[in-house]
Motif scaffolding. Structure first.
Motif, mmCIF file in Angstrom:
data_model
loop_
_atom_site.group_PDB
_atom_site.id
_atom_site.type_symbol
_atom_site.label_atom_id
_atom_site.label_comp_id
_atom_site.label_asym_id
_atom_site.label_seq_id
_atom_site.Cartn_x
_atom_site.Cartn_y
_atom_site.Cartn_z
ATOM 1 N N GLU A 21 -11.913 7.638 -3.278
ATOM 2 C CA GLU A 21 -11.217 8.686 -4.048
ATOM 3 C C GLU A 21 -10.977 8.254 -5.491
ATOM 4 O O GLU A 21 -10.286 8.934 -6.235
ATOM 5 N N ASN A 22 -11.537 7.075 -5.841
ATOM 6 C CA ASN A 22 -11.494 6.600 -7.232
ATOM 7 C C ASN A 22 -10.080 6.450 -7.787
ATOM 8 O O ASN A 22 -9.838 6.618 -8.971
ATOM 9 N N LYS A 23 -9.139 6.110 -6.908
ATOM 10 C CA LYS A 23 -7.749 5.920 -7.348
ATOM 11 C C LYS A 23 -7.592 4.497 -7.914
ATOM 12 O O LYS A 23 -8.326 3.589 -7.536
ATOM 13 N N GLN A 24 -6.584 4.335 -8.802
ATOM 14 C CA GLN A 24 -6.340 3.017 -9.402
ATOM 15 C C GLN A 24 -5.718 2.066 -8.380
ATOM 16 O O GLN A 24 -4.738 2.421 -7.707
ATOM 17 N N ALA A 25 -6.262 0.861 -8.303
ATOM 18 C CA ALA A 25 -5.834 -0.102 -7.287
ATOM 19 C C ALA A 25 -4.336 -0.385 -7.339
ATOM 20 O O ALA A 25 -3.656 -0.390 -6.299
ATOM 21 N N ASP A 26 -3.789 -0.608 -8.539
ATOM 22 C CA ASP A 26 -2.366 -0.969 -8.607
ATOM 23 C C ASP A 26 -1.472 0.172 -8.135
ATOM 24 O O ASP A 26 -0.471 -0.049 -7.452
ATOM 25 N N LYS A 27 -1.864 1.424 -8.444
ATOM 26 C CA LYS A 27 -1.051 2.578 -8.015
ATOM 27 C C LYS A 27 -1.144 2.783 -6.505
ATOM 28 O O LYS A 27 -0.158 3.103 -5.851
ATOM 29 N N VAL A 28 -2.348 2.604 -5.968
ATOM 30 C CA VAL A 28 -2.538 2.740 -4.518
ATOM 31 C C VAL A 28 -1.657 1.726 -3.785
ATOM 32 O O VAL A 28 -0.940 2.066 -2.843
ATOM 33 N N LEU A 29 -1.704 0.476 -4.251
ATOM 34 C CA LEU A 29 -0.941 -0.579 -3.569
ATOM 35 C C LEU A 29 0.563 -0.366 -3.681
ATOM 36 O O LEU A 29 1.308 -0.631 -2.740
ATOM 37 N N LYS A 30 0.994 0.149 -4.810
ATOM 38 C CA LYS A 30 2.416 0.438 -4.997
ATOM 39 C C LYS A 30 2.911 1.365 -3.882
ATOM 40 O O LYS A 30 3.974 1.160 -3.291
ATOM 41 N N ASN A 31 2.093 2.400 -3.584
ATOM 42 C CA ASN A 31 2.462 3.353 -2.527
ATOM 43 C C ASN A 31 2.303 2.756 -1.135
ATOM 44 O O ASN A 31 3.169 2.916 -0.282
ATOM 45 N N THR A 32 1.194 2.026 -0.931
ATOM 46 C CA THR A 32 0.957 1.433 0.398
ATOM 47 C C THR A 32 2.095 0.501 0.792
ATOM 48 O O THR A 32 2.552 0.495 1.937
ATOM 49 N N LEU A 33 2.553 -0.310 -0.168
ATOM 50 C CA LEU A 33 3.559 -1.333 0.146
ATOM 51 C C LEU A 33 4.931 -0.743 0.464
ATOM 52 O O LEU A 33 5.814 -1.437 0.969
ATOM 53 N N LYS A 34 5.104 0.555 0.193
ATOM 54 C CA LYS A 34 6.380 1.216 0.538
ATOM 55 C C LYS A 34 6.350 1.790 1.946
ATOM 56 O O LYS A 34 7.333 2.346 2.423
ATOM 57 N N ARG A 35 5.187 1.686 2.587
ATOM 58 C CA ARG A 35 4.950 2.394 3.847
ATOM 59 C C ARG A 35 5.834 1.933 5.002
ATOM 60 O O ARG A 35 6.259 2.733 5.821
ATOM 61 N N ASP A 36 6.101 0.652 5.084
ATOM 62 C CA ASP A 36 6.849 0.113 6.223
ATOM 63 C C ASP A 36 7.928 -0.841 5.733
ATOM 64 O O ASP A 36 7.634 -1.901 5.193
ATOM 65 N N LYS A 37 9.165 -0.431 5.903
ATOM 66 C CA LYS A 37 10.301 -1.240 5.412
ATOM 67 C C LYS A 37 10.421 -2.588 6.119
ATOM 68 O O LYS A 37 11.080 -3.503 5.642
ATOM 69 N N ARG A 38 9.776 -2.689 7.287
ATOM 70 C CA ARG A 38 9.892 -3.951 8.055
ATOM 71 C C ARG A 38 8.990 -5.051 7.501
ATOM 72 O O ARG A 38 9.124 -6.212 7.859
ATOM 73 N N TRP A 39 8.050 -4.687 6.640
ATOM 74 C CA TRP A 39 7.159 -5.706 6.084
ATOM 75 C C TRP A 39 7.924 -6.667 5.188
ATOM 76 O O TRP A 39 8.662 -6.244 4.295
ATOM 77 N N GLY A 40 7.720 -7.934 5.430
ATOM 78 C CA GLY A 40 8.345 -8.946 4.575
ATOM 79 C C GLY A 40 7.433 -9.257 3.396
ATOM 80 O O GLY A 40 6.358 -8.673 3.260
ATOM 81 N N SER A 41 7.843 -10.219 2.560
ATOM 82 C CA SER A 41 7.062 -10.526 1.358
ATOM 83 C C SER A 41 5.682 -11.075 1.727
ATOM 84 O O SER A 41 4.688 -10.815 1.051
ATOM 85 N N ARG A 42 5.603 -11.806 2.834
ATOM 86 C CA ARG A 42 4.312 -12.359 3.250
ATOM 87 C C ARG A 42 3.347 -11.252 3.676
ATOM 88 O O ARG A 42 2.159 -11.289 3.364
ATOM 89 N N ASP A 43 3.891 -10.257 4.392
ATOM 90 C CA ASP A 43 3.062 -9.118 4.827
ATOM 91 C C ASP A 43 2.530 -8.356 3.618
ATOM 92 O O ASP A 43 1.356 -8.007 3.543
ATOM 93 N N ARG A 44 3.436 -8.120 2.664
ATOM 94 C CA ARG A 44 3.046 -7.350 1.487
ATOM 95 C C ARG A 44 2.016 -8.119 0.652
ATOM 96 O O ARG A 44 1.072 -7.554 0.115
ATOM 97 N N SER A 45 2.223 -9.429 0.563
ATOM 98 C CA SER A 45 1.258 -10.275 -0.170
ATOM 99 C C SER A 45 -0.119 -10.198 0.482
ATOM 100 O O SER A 45 -1.133 -10.122 -0.208
ATOM 101 N N PHE A 46 -0.136 -10.224 1.817
ATOM 102 C CA PHE A 46 -1.415 -10.166 2.534
ATOM 103 C C PHE A 46 -2.159 -8.883 2.169
ATOM 104 O O PHE A 46 -3.340 -8.911 1.822
ATOM 105 N N ILE A 47 -1.462 -7.742 2.231
ATOM 106 C CA ILE A 47 -2.109 -6.448 1.942
ATOM 107 C C ILE A 47 -2.618 -6.426 0.499
ATOM 108 O O ILE A 47 -3.771 -6.086 0.236
ATOM 109 N N ALA A 48 -1.744 -6.806 -0.437
ATOM 110 C CA ALA A 48 -2.109 -6.736 -1.861
ATOM 111 C C ALA A 48 -3.266 -7.677 -2.188
ATOM 112 O O ALA A 48 -4.260 -7.272 -2.803
ATOM 113 N N GLU A 49 -3.145 -8.922 -1.762
ATOM 114 C CA GLU A 49 -4.164 -9.917 -2.128
ATOM 115 C C GLU A 49 -5.504 -9.651 -1.443
ATOM 116 O O GLU A 49 -6.559 -9.826 -2.045
ATOM 117 N N THR A 50 -5.447 -9.199 -0.177
ATOM 118 C CA THR A 50 -6.695 -8.908 0.540
ATOM 119 C C THR A 50 -7.391 -7.703 -0.078
ATOM 120 O O THR A 50 -8.606 -7.702 -0.282
#
Length: 404
Positions: A21-50
């Motif tokens: 969908e040609n969306k900007q990576a940083d904006k996509v990740l900003k929204n994705t990382l809000k998806r689950d409040k139970r994710w800790g910093s390690r979980d969020r790092s995994f999603i962003a870095e991967t």
């Protein structure tokens, strides 16, 4: 390392939006990382870095996985499987990863790594362009631009000292180090979310790459000066200059995008920078009113952004060859138009975050040959290459206008 289903699926969902969908990576990740409040910093790092990793190596991984854009969902899981296999992570026994050819992935990787456009994961046209502009240096630079960028902070000296910021972050388990030659910079030893820290809320620092910090330093505005930041954007360099000027004098921050200037106002308030005035360039009158009025002018010109690919790896997939030709015309127009704001005896810096000579040295040379540039003299230029500095690729030229 054990892969968790919800984190892998969140990564694949992000890749779908970025690639299909040609969306900007940083904006996509900003929204994705809000998806689950139970994710800790390690979980969020995994999603962003991967996600960023797979974006960075898209061409190489797609070639290994033998998939083509637009990627179907099963194709995105294949890209993920390539990423995991090359990192020695065991592929889980899930239907999405059935029949993953682990040994073939490694063999294909070895084979394709001998060809630069695959090894460095770049479009054909960009590889040709880099080679034609930089010759053998291109090989070194594109390699450096595929490395993960450090997180660099710029201490806001209007509010705090380097040691105060260092100690405050240390109290929140964030370890930083100073960098020789960059008096207000701190490098994070490990990646961390600095935006939730007390020091950030107090306006003690901004996130700004070390190379970017050299731009304001080269222009060297002094307390009491009248400075125009002609392409201010969200104002990272305006804020730096406000600190260099000790809040004295005036910075007029111009941009064609009003929403970016609103963001600058918000940041200036947090920074305690009171000498910045924003003006949206909605008519030609805005620039005309400032002709021959500024002690110093900064033209942080729009460019291909090739010097900051480590930070924005999706840019290499969004860039098109025709954009380079268009942006070079814009750069010349900006130099001709905005240089008029420099008063006699004043100075101007032209800067880009590109490593291409056609956007940099050649633009300055063309300007000095042009009628509008006849009153200017090149005082100093700085070419910052990622392979040598370890930071973003930048170019900056300091030009002096004659006194008469």
């Amino acid at each position: 390392m054990r892969l968790h289903r919800n984190l892998v699926f969140a990564t694949v969902d992000s890749l779908d939006l970025i690639f299909n969908e040609n969306k900007q990576a940083d904006k996509v990740l900003k929204n994705t990382l809000k998806r689950d409040k139970r994710w800790g910093s390690r979980d969020r790092s995994f999603i962003a870095e991967t996600t960023y990793d797979i974006v960075r190596w898209k061409r190489l991984y797609a070639e290994i996985a033998e998939v083509k854009q637009p990627f179907q969902r099963k194709d995105l899981f294949r890209l993920f499987a390539v990423w995991a296999t090359l990192r020695g992570i065991q592929i889980p026994d899930w239907p999405q990863f059935e029949h993953t050819p682990v040994r073939r992935i490694k063999g294909r990787f070895d084979e394709l790594s001998k060809i630069r456009k695959y090894r460095e994961s770049i479009p054909d046209w960009l590889d040709v362009l880099g080679q034609s502009e930089l010759g053998n240096q291109w090989e070194t630079e594109i390699g450096a631009l595929n490395e993960l960028a450090d997180v660099i902070l710029r201490v806001n000296t209007l509010q705090a000292t380097v040691s105060q910021v260092k100690n405050s972050l240390f109290d929140e388990d964030i370890v930083t180090e100073t960098i020789d030659g960059y008096p207000h910079a701190l490098r994070l030893k490990e990646r961390a979310n600095v935006f939730t820290t007390e020091a950030f809320q107090k306006g003690w620092f901004e996130v700004q790459d070390a190379s970017s910090q050299l731009v304001g330093a080269l222009l060297a505005p002094e307390p009491g000066d009248r400075v125009v930041d002609a392409c201010a954007g969200a104002g990272g360099k305006s804020l730096h200059m406000a600190a260099l000027m000790e809040n004295k004098g005036q910075i007029i921050a111009l941009d064609i995008y009003g929403n970016k200037l609103k963001e600058l106002k918000r940041r200036a308030k947090r920074n305690g920078a009171h000498n910045i005035e924003t003006r949206e360039i909605d008519t030609t009158k805005v620039v005309k009113k400032l002709i021959n009025s500024a002690d110093r002018v900064l033209i942080d010109a729009p460019c291909t952004g090739l010097g900051v690919l480590r930070r924005n790896p999706d840019a290499k997939w969004k860039l098109q060859p025709e954009f380079l030709e268009e942006i070079k015309k814009t750069q010349q127009e900006l130099l001709r138009s905005y240089s008029r704001m420099v008063k006699p005896g004043g100075q101007m810096v032209y800067a880009t975050c590109s490593i291409l000579p056609s956007e940099n040295q050649q633009q300055v040379a063309a300007f000095l040959e042009d009628e509008s540039g006849k009153k200017f003299q090149l005082k100093k230029q700085k070419i910052v290459l990622p392979s040598e500095s370890g930071f973003d690729g930048f170019y900056m030229a300091l030009l002096q206008k004659e006194s008469k």
